[in-house]
Design an enzyme around this catalytic site. Structure first.
Site, mmCIF file in Angstrom:
data_model
loop_
_atom_site.group_PDB
_atom_site.id
_atom_site.type_symbol
_atom_site.label_atom_id
_atom_site.label_comp_id
_atom_site.label_asym_id
_atom_site.label_seq_id
_atom_site.Cartn_x
_atom_site.Cartn_y
_atom_site.Cartn_z
ATOM 1 N N LYS A 1 -5.168 27.379 -22.670
ATOM 2 C CA LYS A 1 -4.376 26.685 -21.648
ATOM 3 C C LYS A 1 -3.622 25.515 -22.271
ATOM 4 O O LYS A 1 -4.164 24.791 -23.099
ATOM 5 C CB LYS A 1 -5.298 26.152 -20.539
ATOM 6 C CG LYS A 1 -5.553 27.169 -19.460
ATOM 7 C CD LYS A 1 -6.053 26.497 -18.212
ATOM 8 C CE LYS A 1 -4.877 25.837 -17.534
ATOM 9 N NZ LYS A 1 -5.137 25.391 -16.202
ATOM 10 N N ASP B 1 -2.917 9.291 5.178
ATOM 11 C CA ASP B 1 -4.277 9.636 4.738
ATOM 12 C C ASP B 1 -4.874 10.865 5.430
ATOM 13 O O ASP B 1 -5.817 11.456 4.908
ATOM 14 C CB ASP B 1 -5.222 8.441 4.962
ATOM 15 C CG ASP B 1 -4.797 7.209 4.186
ATOM 16 O OD1 ASP B 1 -4.074 7.365 3.186
ATOM 17 O OD2 ASP B 1 -5.176 6.096 4.593
ATOM 18 N N ARG C 1 -4.110 11.688 -20.239
ATOM 19 C CA ARG C 1 -3.262 10.634 -19.685
ATOM 20 C C ARG C 1 -3.566 10.506 -18.186
ATOM 21 O O ARG C 1 -4.017 11.459 -17.556
ATOM 22 C CB ARG C 1 -1.775 10.978 -19.843
ATOM 23 C CG ARG C 1 -1.302 10.965 -21.277
ATOM 24 C CD ARG C 1 -1.173 9.527 -21.789
ATOM 25 N NE ARG C 1 -0.562 9.473 -23.100
ATOM 26 C CZ ARG C 1 -1.203 9.586 -24.253
ATOM 27 N NH1 ARG C 1 -2.515 9.794 -24.259
ATOM 28 N NH2 ARG C 1 -0.560 9.504 -25.409
ATOM 29 N N ARG D 1 4.018 6.793 -0.038
ATOM 30 C CA ARG D 1 4.245 6.363 1.351
ATOM 31 C C ARG D 1 5.711 6.408 1.769
ATOM 32 O O ARG D 1 6.027 6.275 2.954
ATOM 33 C CB ARG D 1 3.715 4.940 1.530
ATOM 34 C CG ARG D 1 2.217 4.819 1.588
ATOM 35 C CD ARG D 1 1.759 4.100 2.843
ATOM 36 N NE ARG D 1 2.183 2.737 2.924
ATOM 37 C CZ ARG D 1 1.405 1.687 2.624
ATOM 38 N NH1 ARG D 1 0.166 1.873 2.208
ATOM 39 N NH2 ARG D 1 1.857 0.468 2.761
ATOM 40 N N ASP E 1 -6.825 10.928 7.936
ATOM 41 C CA ASP E 1 -8.254 10.595 7.993
ATOM 42 C C ASP E 1 -8.732 10.279 9.404
ATOM 43 O O ASP E 1 -9.689 9.535 9.588
ATOM 44 C CB ASP E 1 -8.538 9.397 7.065
ATOM 45 C CG ASP E 1 -7.750 8.163 7.476
ATOM 46 O OD1 ASP E 1 -6.819 8.282 8.293
ATOM 47 O OD2 ASP E 1 -8.064 7.063 6.977
ATOM 48 N N ASP F 1 -6.548 4.223 11.938
ATOM 49 C CA ASP F 1 -7.741 3.826 12.705
ATOM 50 C C ASP F 1 -7.840 2.312 12.926
ATOM 51 O O ASP F 1 -8.270 1.871 13.990
ATOM 52 C CB ASP F 1 -9.028 4.400 12.101
ATOM 53 C CG ASP F 1 -9.194 4.049 10.636
ATOM 54 O OD1 ASP F 1 -8.285 3.422 10.058
ATOM 55 O OD2 ASP F 1 -10.244 4.398 10.067
ATOM 56 N N SER G 1 -5.400 0.306 13.415
ATOM 57 C CA SER G 1 -4.470 0.013 14.518
ATOM 58 C C SER G 1 -5.070 0.444 15.854
ATOM 59 O O SER G 1 -4.863 -0.203 16.885
ATOM 60 C CB SER G 1 -3.157 0.766 14.313
ATOM 61 O OG SER G 1 -2.730 0.619 12.983
ATOM 62 N N ALA H 1 11.213 9.227 19.477
ATOM 63 C CA ALA H 1 10.742 10.075 20.578
ATOM 64 C C ALA H 1 10.236 9.219 21.743
ATOM 65 O O ALA H 1 10.527 9.517 22.911
ATOM 66 C CB ALA H 1 9.634 11.000 20.077
ATOM 67 N N THR I 1 -0.392 7.998 9.619
ATOM 68 C CA THR I 1 -0.906 7.544 8.325
ATOM 69 C C THR I 1 -0.846 8.705 7.350
ATOM 70 O O THR I 1 -1.109 9.845 7.735
ATOM 71 C CB THR I 1 -2.362 7.026 8.410
ATOM 72 O OG1 THR I 1 -2.916 6.980 7.074
ATOM 73 C CG2 THR I 1 -3.270 7.913 9.242
ATOM 74 N N ARG J 1 -7.268 6.396 0.834
ATOM 75 C CA ARG J 1 -8.330 5.420 1.168
ATOM 76 C C ARG J 1 -9.700 6.069 0.976
ATOM 77 O O ARG J 1 -10.002 6.489 -0.134
ATOM 78 C CB ARG J 1 -8.153 4.914 2.610
ATOM 79 C CG ARG J 1 -8.789 3.565 2.837
ATOM 80 C CD ARG J 1 -8.570 3.119 4.263
ATOM 81 N NE ARG J 1 -7.208 2.711 4.512
ATOM 82 C CZ ARG J 1 -6.730 1.496 4.244
ATOM 83 N NH1 ARG J 1 -7.505 0.593 3.721
ATOM 84 N NH2 ARG J 1 -5.488 1.173 4.515
ATOM 85 N N ARG K 1 -0.601 -5.754 8.662
ATOM 86 C CA ARG K 1 -2.033 -5.651 8.934
ATOM 87 C C ARG K 1 -2.455 -7.059 9.357
ATOM 88 O O ARG K 1 -2.393 -7.981 8.560
ATOM 89 C CB ARG K 1 -2.801 -5.238 7.681
ATOM 90 C CG ARG K 1 -2.388 -3.881 7.097
ATOM 91 C CD ARG K 1 -3.378 -3.462 6.019
ATOM 92 N NE ARG K 1 -2.844 -2.488 5.084
ATOM 93 C CZ ARG K 1 -2.867 -1.167 5.271
ATOM 94 N NH1 ARG K 1 -3.361 -0.668 6.373
ATOM 95 N NH2 ARG K 1 -2.375 -0.353 4.352
ATOM 96 N N GLY L 1 -0.544 0.677 7.322
ATOM 97 C CA GLY L 1 0.320 1.252 6.286
ATOM 98 C C GLY L 1 1.385 2.141 6.914
ATOM 99 O O GLY L 1 1.073 2.971 7.766
HETATM 100 O O1 F6P Z 1 -3.634 3.930 4.732
HETATM 101 C C1 F6P Z 1 -2.518 4.200 3.959
HETATM 102 C C2 F6P Z 1 -2.703 3.692 2.557
HETATM 103 O O2 F6P Z 1 -1.547 4.000 1.814
HETATM 104 C C3 F6P Z 1 -3.964 4.184 1.825
HETATM 105 O O3 F6P Z 1 -3.802 5.484 1.326
HETATM 106 C C4 F6P Z 1 -4.130 3.137 0.764
HETATM 107 O O4 F6P Z 1 -5.459 3.047 0.343
HETATM 108 C C5 F6P Z 1 -3.692 1.876 1.484
HETATM 109 O O5 F6P Z 1 -2.866 2.284 2.559
HETATM 110 C C6 F6P Z 1 -2.942 0.898 0.629
HETATM 111 O O6 F6P Z 1 -2.709 -0.228 1.384
HETATM 112 P P1 F6P Z 1 -1.678 -1.373 0.980
HETATM 113 O O7 F6P Z 1 -0.297 -0.833 1.197
HETATM 114 O O8 F6P Z 1 -2.003 -2.476 1.917
HETATM 115 O O9 F6P Z 1 -1.903 -1.672 -0.455
#
Ligand code: F6P
Length: 319
Positions: free
Chosen positions: A213, A127, A243, A252, A129, A103, A105, A22, A125, A171, A72, A11
């Site tokens: 509130k 995420d 909602r 992204r 993560d 990860d 990659s 860089a 990324t 994710r 990917r 992603g």
């Molecule tokens: O890893 C980045 C990410 O945006 C995650 O947050 C999300 O779950 C996933 O990629 C979505 O993947 P795709 O763009 O393949 O739908």
């Protein structure tokens, strides 16, 4: 080392371009030729490779996405795919490779390194993560995108006295939700690492409603489940008009924040340094604002953890 390659994979994340810049500029500074590999490992296997010059990375530091594009690739997970990649690298005389991604990659980088081909990983990324780094490239920008969106939702939520579930990416990780929830003053933050009781969430909503509130915001990480399903459950239980907003891939995109540009520049340049020092199978990262590098296999076997203090704080502030 006289020729190196760079690719982005998985992603995309805002700041990847700053990292590519860089790598290219730092390599050229050291009189090393740089080759850009398009569409990640897929492009590597297909030989989609071209020489990059100083000008190739001009006017990109502020742009989201990746000028090298991404993919990917399932095929690259196989031995045969990796071998095809190495053949292409040898054909171009590329002696080391920098991989900007998450990860998934890094598993490719690990495999290539095991096969004797030196690779360095740069964590990119949204995420956040990945173990061994406090931040990944793109996280800060995505966080700010979420904050901006929630601020807007808050206006309409208040006008209609509604409860909103905001589903964010990440994710299996809850960092984006946790940081955004804290920054947005959310009533509840639902992340995979810490399941908050449904009854606690409901109690908080009821208490807030009683206090007068005008709106409630719940930030839910996609790793927990569907925001729509959660929203239905909440409305059924509380009778409060609810909602759901799924922010999706908006998170992204966009121009990288200052922090991401600086982080990407530092990590990209450090990756070149490591290759020149003869290192392989490492991931660069940032810890306590200092650049570090770790064994990529060790990183892949470790779990990124959330900041427990931050989670506790978010609960203390959302009483
Ligand atoms: O890893 C980045 C990410 O945006 C995650 O947050 C999300 O779950 C996933 O990629 C979505 O993947 P795709 O763009 O393949 O739908």
């Amino acid at each position: 080392m006289k020729k190196i390659g760079v690719l982005t994979s998985g992603g995309d994340a805002p700041g990847m371009n700053a990292a590519i810049r860089a790598v290219v500029r730092k390599a050229i500074y050291h009189n090393i030729e740089v080759y850009g590999i398009k569409y990640g490992y897929q492009g590597l296997m297909e030989g989609n490779i071209e020489r990059m010059e100083i000008g190739s990375v001009g006017d990109i530091i502020h742009r989201g996405g990746t000028i090298l594009y991404s993919a990917r690739s399932e095929a690259f997970k196989t031995d045969e795919g990796q071998q095809r990649g190495i053949e292409q690298l040898n054909k171009f005389g590329i002696e080391g490779l920098i991989i900007i991604g998450g990860d998934g990659s890094f598993r490719g980088a690990q495999k290539l390194t095991e096969k004797g081909y030196p690779c360095i990983g740069v964590p990119g990324t949204i995420d956040n993560d990945i173990a061994g780094t406090d931040f990944t490239i793109g996280f800060d920008t995505a966080l700010n995108t979420i904050i901006e969106a929630v601020d807007k939702v808050r206006d309409t939520a208040t006008s209609h006295k509604r409860t909103y579930i905001i589903e964010v990416m990440g994710r299996d990780a809850g960092d984006l939700a946790l940081w955004a929830g804290l920054a947005d003053g959310a009533e509840s933050i639902l992340i995979p690492e810490k399941q908050e009781d449904f009854s606690t969430v409901i109690d908080k909503l009821r208490r807030g409603h009683k206090r007068g509130k005008k709106h409630s915001i719940i930030v839910l990480a996609e790793g927990v489940g569907s925001g729509f399903e959660y929203g239905e459950k909440i409305e059924k239980e509380t009778n409060l008009e609810t909602r759901v907003t799924v922010l999706g891939h908006i998170q992204r995109g966009g121009s990288p924040s200052g922090s991401d540009r600086v982080l990407a520049s530092r990590l990209g340049a450090k990756a070149v340094d490591l290759l020149l020092e003869g290192k392989a199978g490492r991931m660069v990262g940032i810890e306590n604002n200092s650049l570090v590098d770790h064994d990529i296999t060790k990183i892949l076997n470790e779990q990124h953890t959330i900041n427990q203090d931050m989670y506790k704080l978010s609960q203390e502030l959302s009483i």
